[in-house]
Design an enzyme around this catalytic site. Structure first.
Site, short mmCIF file in Angstrom:
data_model
loop_
_atom_site.label_atom_id
_atom_site.label_comp_id
_atom_site.label_asym_id
_atom_site.label_seq_id
_atom_site.Cartn_x
_atom_site.Cartn_y
_atom_site.Cartn_z
N ARG A 44 1.06 -0.98 -0.51
CA ARG A 44 0.07 -0.14 0.13
C ARG A 44 1.24 1.22 -0.02
O ARG A 44 0.38 2.29 -0.49
CB ARG A 44 -1.27 0.32 1.43
N LYS A 143 3.08 -18.26 8.06
CA LYS A 143 2.75 -18.30 9.47
C LYS A 143 2.00 -17.13 9.92
O LYS A 143 2.49 -16.48 9.46
CB LYS A 143 2.98 -19.14 9.96
N HIS A 173 10.13 -21.84 8.10
CA HIS A 173 11.00 -21.60 7.73
C HIS A 173 12.20 -23.08 7.94
O HIS A 173 13.27 -22.89 8.07
CB HIS A 173 11.71 -20.39 7.68
N LYS A 177 15.68 -25.12 6.78
CA LYS A 177 17.13 -25.17 8.08
C LYS A 177 18.17 -26.22 6.98
O LYS A 177 16.96 -28.28 7.63
CB LYS A 177 16.89 -24.96 9.06
N GLU A 211 16.03 -18.39 22.15
CA GLU A 211 16.64 -16.28 22.15
C GLU A 211 17.07 -15.71 22.13
O GLU A 211 16.08 -15.21 23.90
CB GLU A 211 15.70 -15.93 20.78
N ASP A 230 3.53 -19.27 18.70
CA ASP A 230 4.51 -18.76 17.40
C ASP A 230 5.69 -19.33 17.24
O ASP A 230 5.79 -19.71 16.33
CB ASP A 230 5.01 -17.17 18.62
N HIS A 235 7.28 -24.69 14.56
CA HIS A 235 8.73 -24.89 14.66
C HIS A 235 9.07 -26.64 14.75
O HIS A 235 10.08 -26.94 15.05
CB HIS A 235 9.61 -23.79 14.94
N LYS A 335 11.73 -16.35 24.64
CA LYS A 335 12.32 -14.90 24.19
C LYS A 335 13.72 -14.41 25.55
O LYS A 335 13.00 -15.08 26.22
CB LYS A 335 11.41 -14.52 24.23
C1 BG6 Z 1 10.11 -17.16 13.39
C2 BG6 Z 1 9.13 -16.24 15.08
O1 BG6 Z 1 8.96 -17.21 13.74
O2 BG6 Z 1 10.88 -17.60 14.21
C3 BG6 Z 1 9.43 -15.71 16.53
O3 BG6 Z 1 7.61 -16.13 15.18
C4 BG6 Z 1 11.24 -16.24 15.69
O4 BG6 Z 1 9.33 -15.32 16.95
C5 BG6 Z 1 11.78 -17.36 15.10
O5 BG6 Z 1 12.20 -14.85 16.30
C6 BG6 Z 1 13.08 -17.85 15.20
O6 BG6 Z 1 13.08 -18.07 13.86
P1 BG6 Z 1 14.78 -18.86 13.97
O7 BG6 Z 1 15.28 -19.18 12.44
O8 BG6 Z 1 15.75 -17.14 14.06
O9 BG6 Z 1 15.43 -19.19 14.94
#
Ligand code: BG6
Length: 496
Positions: A44, A143, A173, A177, A211, A230, A235, A335
């Site tokens: 947009r 997602k 994603h 990996k 993280e 999340d 994942h 986190k």
């Molecule tokens: C994302 C989450 O799908 O994956 C994020 O929304 C997270 O919150 C991220 O930080 C982590 O991905 P990676 O590849 O950095 O482990």
């Protein structure tokens, strides 16, 4: 190979500039055996092709500017049906009529974009009158795949109302990996692990994906989501599936994804009575990290001052099938932890009979550690005799680092997955029945969070390994294996 046009909805957003365009750039640099492509970013915000290219260049590291000749911009509102005539006009400028649509937008647009694509005929492979040429049509969806079981079913039905399942690429994603894919090679390209990969030899499995950052600028999004939605529902459970799955008959789209669904369908549902002792939620409070004070989650921009959203989640998961009956899988994510690491630890059972008394000093038995990131690799730990008199036993590591096989693409998996989507291979993407089977397991847990306010949300200081209470879900006197040996648990814990 015929050229594709990648149309990114949400093209002016964060995901496009931080992940997608850099991933496409790295694909473009490799060139070999790749489906050629051009990109139309749709958003947009007002940009010309040139100002958009500059905007992207400013945000990344791009040594080869030739790539930018393949990047175009279209200003339109994807939620407005009438704006799709602009898209059709734009697409006419290109020779290619093979389209890969990418939904990099907020989930609120996941219904209107596929519906609008259908209404204007852009979903149809046979083309539509003279306005739209025939060609391949595919759609990639980011997602979250729904918010709970009900919304996931609705989302699947919206997508499938416009595209067939084999045209839909739900991207996780983690599956892109290298080291995640390597779990399959480890298990199914070797004979030594598979005979012992079961309840008879494996005592427990730990999966940690933590993280060391807070939620940054994503506060308003994250506060409505939390760690379970999340990271865990997608994942972490995907990693669990790769560890737990049966060998597929072939590495084919159907065969591989059927086995993933079987794992999800075997997850033993948690009863209301079990949840308090099997699930621990936490939220970071202010804490010292490397000499500096980090904000509490509730002080982050976009987060409610009384937020009950979890930024840490630990869970004990059980799988009800012949291979895994009785083996707990411990999964956790958080986190603002001491480090960023994703790791799987397979703990093997003790020897049936102990010959060496000093063995008792060793807290753990054989372990296989699969380091997903960083320092991708594997470590097998086993006991050896310490040289000298007597029979003192010590645990030694045998390690393999992934870079020994060549250059590791430690990017986060997007380029590999985009390459697969361009080729039209869905194997590494999540199928609709997998999404629903996973939600079938997690939705009652989320429901419990909502209804049973007595499930505590434990505060943990930023920079710590999460609430101490998370140790309690691990049975038989074991503890979490915290990946960095030089980082120790802090003993400051409190409840919010
Ligand atoms: C994302 C989450 O799908 O994956 C994020 O929304 C997270 O919150 C991220 O930080 C982590 O991905 P990676 O590849 O950095 O482990």
């Amino acid at each position: 190979m015929k050229e594709h046009l990648i149309i990114i909805f949400g093209g002016s957003g964060d995901l496009a500039s931080r992940k997608l365009i850099p991933a496409l750039y790295s694909l473009h640099q490799r060139k070999k055996e790749l489906v050629p492509f051009k990109i139309v970013a749709v958003g947009r915000t007002s940009f010309s092709n040139d100002s958009f290219r500059e905007h992207i260049i400013e945000k990344g590291e791009y040594s080869n500017k030739e790539f930018f000749n393949s990047l175009f911009y279209l200003q339109m509102d994807p939620s407005v049906k009438g704006d799709y005539s602009k898209l059709i006009e734009k697409l006419k400028e290109f020779e290619s009529s093979d389209y890969l649509f990418y939904l990099a937008t907020p989930p609120s647009l996941y219904e209107s974009i596929p519906t609008n694509l259908k209404l204007c005929g852009l979903n149809k492979e046979e083309g539509e009158s003279s306005k739209i040429k025939p060609g391949v049509r595919k759609i990639i969806v980011e997602k979250p795949f729904g918010y709970d079981l009900e919304s996931a079913i609705k989302m699947n039905s919206t997508l499938r109302g416009s595209f067939n399942e084999n045209q839909i690429f739900r991207i996780d994603h983690y599956l892109g990996k290298e080291t995640v894919q390597n779990i399959l090679a480890l298990r199914f390209a070797n004979t030594i692990f598979e005979p012992i990969w079961n309840r008879n030899y494996i005592e427990r499995v730990e999966i940690t994906a933590v993280e060391n950052m807070g939620i940054g600028s994503r506060g308003s999004f994250y506060d409505g989501v939390g760690a379970l939605r999340d990271m865990v529902q997608n994942h972490l459970i995907q990693l669990l599936a790769l560890v737990a799955m049966e060998p597929p008959v072939t590495y084919g789209e159907k065969e591989f994804r059927d086995e993933v669904v079987k794992v999800y369908s075997s997850l033993k549902p948690l009863t209301k009575e079990e949840i308090p002792s099997r699930v621990v939620r936490g939220q970071y409070i202010a804490g010292e990290k490397k000499g500096e004070m980090a904000l509490a989650y509730r002080q982050e921009k976009g987060v409610k001052s009384n937020s009950q959203t979890e930024t840490f989640l630990a869970m004990q998961v059980k799988i009800a099938n012949w291979r895994w009956e009785g083996v707990p899988f411990y999964i956790r994510t958080g986190k603002q932890m001491p480090t960023k690491v994703t790791e799987i630890v397979i703990h093997f059972r003790d020897t049936p009979h102990r010959l060496f008394s000093s063995r008792e000093e060793c807290p753990d038995h054989n372990q296989l550690i699969i380091r997903i990131q960083p320092n991708e690799g594997m470590v097998l730990k086993f006991d050896m005799k310490i040289p000298g008199s007597g029979f003192d036993i010590n645990q030694v590591p045998m390690d393999f680092t992934y870079d020994k096989l060549g250059e590791v693409n430690s990017a986060d998996g997007y380029s590999r997955l985009l390459e697969e989507a361009l080729k039209g291979d869905n194997t590494l993407f999540t199928r609709s029945d997998a999404v629903e089977a996973s939600w079938r397991y997690f939705s009652p847990v989320l429901q419990y969070f909502k209804e049973e306010s007595q499930l505590p949300l434990h505060g943990y200081p930023a920079g710590s390994w999460g609430p101490l209470e998370s140790e309690a879900i691990i049975t038989n006197g074991h503890r979490w294996s915290n990946p960095c040996k030089n980082l120790t648990n802090t003993d400051i814990y409190c409840e919010l």
